[in-house]
Scaffold this motif. Sequence first.
Motif, PDB file in Angstrom:
ATOM      1  N   THR A 180      54.677  25.797  50.821  1.00  0.00           N
ATOM      2  CA  THR A 180      55.187  26.628  51.914  1.00  0.00           C
ATOM      3  C   THR A 180      54.786  26.046  53.260  1.00  0.00           C
ATOM      4  O   THR A 180      53.641  25.628  53.456  1.00  0.00           O
ATOM      5  CB  THR A 180      54.640  28.064  51.801  1.00  0.00           C
ATOM      6  N   ASP A 232      61.115  35.406  45.709  1.00  0.00           N
ATOM      7  CA  ASP A 232      61.203  34.454  46.832  1.00  0.00           C
ATOM      8  C   ASP A 232      59.991  34.524  47.750  1.00  0.00           C
ATOM      9  O   ASP A 232      59.976  33.901  48.814  1.00  0.00           O
ATOM     10  CB  ASP A 232      62.464  34.735  47.652  1.00  0.00           C
ATOM     11  N   THR A 245      60.655  33.434  56.539  1.00  0.00           N
ATOM     12  CA  THR A 245      59.788  33.363  55.365  1.00  0.00           C
ATOM     13  C   THR A 245      59.559  34.753  54.778  1.00  0.00           C
ATOM     14  O   THR A 245      59.291  35.706  55.510  1.00  0.00           O
ATOM     15  CB  THR A 245      58.436  32.730  55.733  1.00  0.00           C
ATOM     16  N   ASP A 268      56.739  33.785  49.569  1.00  0.00           N
ATOM     17  CA  ASP A 268      55.975  32.562  49.834  1.00  0.00           C
ATOM     18  C   ASP A 268      54.585  32.834  50.400  1.00  0.00           C
ATOM     19  O   ASP A 268      53.710  31.965  50.346  1.00  0.00           O
ATOM     20  CB  ASP A 268      56.734  31.661  50.808  1.00  0.00           C
ATOM     21  N   VAL A 269      54.386  34.029  50.968  1.00  0.00           N
ATOM     22  CA  VAL A 269      53.101  34.357  51.595  1.00  0.00           C
ATOM     23  C   VAL A 269      52.670  35.755  51.169  1.00  0.00           C
ATOM     24  O   VAL A 269      53.476  36.691  51.183  1.00  0.00           O
ATOM     25  CB  VAL A 269      53.201  34.297  53.136  1.00  0.00           C
ATOM     26  N   VAL A 288      53.667  32.669  60.554  1.00  0.00           N
ATOM     27  CA  VAL A 288      54.753  32.710  59.571  1.00  0.00           C
ATOM     28  C   VAL A 288      56.097  32.783  60.294  1.00  0.00           C
ATOM     29  O   VAL A 288      56.273  33.567  61.235  1.00  0.00           O
ATOM     30  CB  VAL A 288      54.594  33.928  58.633  1.00  0.00           C
ATOM     31  N   ILE A 346      49.205  31.560  49.907  1.00  0.00           N
ATOM     32  CA  ILE A 346      50.529  30.977  50.143  1.00  0.00           C
ATOM     33  C   ILE A 346      50.989  30.230  48.897  1.00  0.00           C
ATOM     34  O   ILE A 346      50.191  29.661  48.155  1.00  0.00           O
ATOM     35  CB  ILE A 346      50.538  30.033  51.362  1.00  0.00           C
ATOM     36  N   ARG A 347      52.295  30.259  48.694  1.00  0.00           N
ATOM     37  CA  ARG A 347      52.874  29.477  47.601  1.00  0.00           C
ATOM     38  C   ARG A 347      52.764  27.992  47.958  1.00  0.00           C
ATOM     39  O   ARG A 347      53.008  27.593  49.105  1.00  0.00           O
ATOM     40  CB  ARG A 347      54.332  29.875  47.386  1.00  0.00           C
ATOM     41  N   LEU A 395      54.058  26.674  57.154  1.00  0.00           N
ATOM     42  CA  LEU A 395      53.699  27.699  58.130  1.00  0.00           C
ATOM     43  C   LEU A 395      53.807  27.137  59.538  1.00  0.00           C
ATOM     44  O   LEU A 395      53.851  25.919  59.742  1.00  0.00           O
ATOM     45  CB  LEU A 395      52.275  28.195  57.889  1.00  0.00           C
TER      46      LEU A 395
END
Length: 544
Positions: free
Chosen positions: A533, A485, A439, A487-488, A435, A529-530, A535
């Motif tokens: 996203t 916000d 993020t 994402d993970v 990540v 994860i969104r 990585l």
Amino acid sequence: MMIKSWYDELSPAMKTVAIALGAIALYGVVLRLLPLFQGAEAIAFRFVSEDGYLLLTVSRNLAIGEGMSVSEGTIATNGVQPLITFVFTLPFLASGGDKIGGLVGVGLIMVAISAAGGWAVYRFVRQTLAVQSELWVWPALAAVVWFVALPTVAHSMNALETGLYTALAATTFTYFGSLMNRGGVYTRRDQVILGSLCGLCFLARIDGAFLVTAIFATRFLVMQFTRQLNFKDAVLEALPPGFLSLAFAAPWLIHNQLRFGSIMPISGPAQSLNSTFGGNLHLLPAKIYEQIFVFLPIPNSIETKALAILFCMMMVLAVLVPFYWLQFKNSSPMRWAAVAYGLFGLALMAYYGLFFGAPYFLPRYTFPLSPLGVAALVSVLLWAVTHLPKFETWLKVGAAAGALAIALVLTSQRYVLSPVSHDHRQVVRWVDQNVYDETWVAAVQTGTLGFWHDRTINLDGKVNPAALQARIDEGHVLNYVTASDIDVLADWRGIATWPQADIKDGAEAFGDAFDVLIADQEKNLGVQIRRGTILKAASSDGTE
């Protein structure tokens, strides 16, 4: 010079004992210092606990100018205990916010606090045993066993308030006992010192309010019972130290109320959100047993078994009942301090046994009772062996050697012979490898992860008021996560069951926004994860 003079006056046998106890105490210090010389991995993962990292994140943010906050300074929090949080700010100030450098300083502070705790236990036990034995060796033995015992090392080096709170509690009750032994009205100096110690105990941990109440209630009742002061004078005498302790507490309480709407830190409501009345009572016998027999803790796997509960209750009663009988039979100078300490213990047991959640924290929350526990154990053992004169010497030596040996073996096995480990190490490693720093990551348990990855959002509400409110209002944080916000999601494997196990009406958008990436039972690692996203590496095994 005073130590040398004291040592020179000892008999050859007592000199040997003093050297042995000193060497074991030194081993306890070296054990605590060892990770500082074993590299970054040991510094990061040997002692510091998950919740300890929550506190250290706030300390570091204070040091770098982001206030009492988490999540890269974006979320204000009061989900910590204030005194130790500010103390741990100092090494991060000195290191310019460097994480490893700050942890080294935190480690040194914890060692110093641990040593102070050992001295406080020695003083408390020595005054408690004063009418049974004038020998220094028994309180010294109790303090050394306490210092090197596995629970003490764990709780004094966890980067939380436990070590400081326990040292302050023992010091406060020792001072209170000396005042009660003198009798009469307190001088202004006495009132200032007692009030300051009580105030520091409260700032060390908010349930110090029980400690303060127990001390003032005991003093007031004794003064009334013995008629040393009439009601009016007893109240007037209690006011100055009472107001002083409140003056210590007031800034924190006012800050909590004005900023967060409650005098209690948000970590308290978050941990009690799913509690049931009396839900922790079955755990208390083992936890109180462990505060007496600190050198021989009960395995977690059996502590809730009926026989284990019965055994622990019998052992606790077998120590505490004769201990209090001896305190009053011998007119011990510490008898009223022991009463106040006992009332404090009853208050802790009532609160955490009846009203609190988070049962896994009970060992830590009850640990401040351990100075009373070891004092009671040594007192009763000394009394018992005097009734067996033919075996008195051998029993004393055998009990002392056995307790020390067990404590050293268990502690060494856990912290010297075992590899460095941490329950959240795998989560930190995966995020570090996969990540980007920019993020936003979230987890239910964000102490360790949030310290090492600044952009981490807490979801259990212990340091995040918005997540706590979502849990209160909706019973889950799925909508909160979806609208954020984040994402993970990276935590223990359970987080990978969202939304399959935790989907709720009105939270279907979460299932549309996030995909499960890892659900590794063996590593106890879950990642979602969104969609969309990016990585560093979207591998499922945590490698790049």
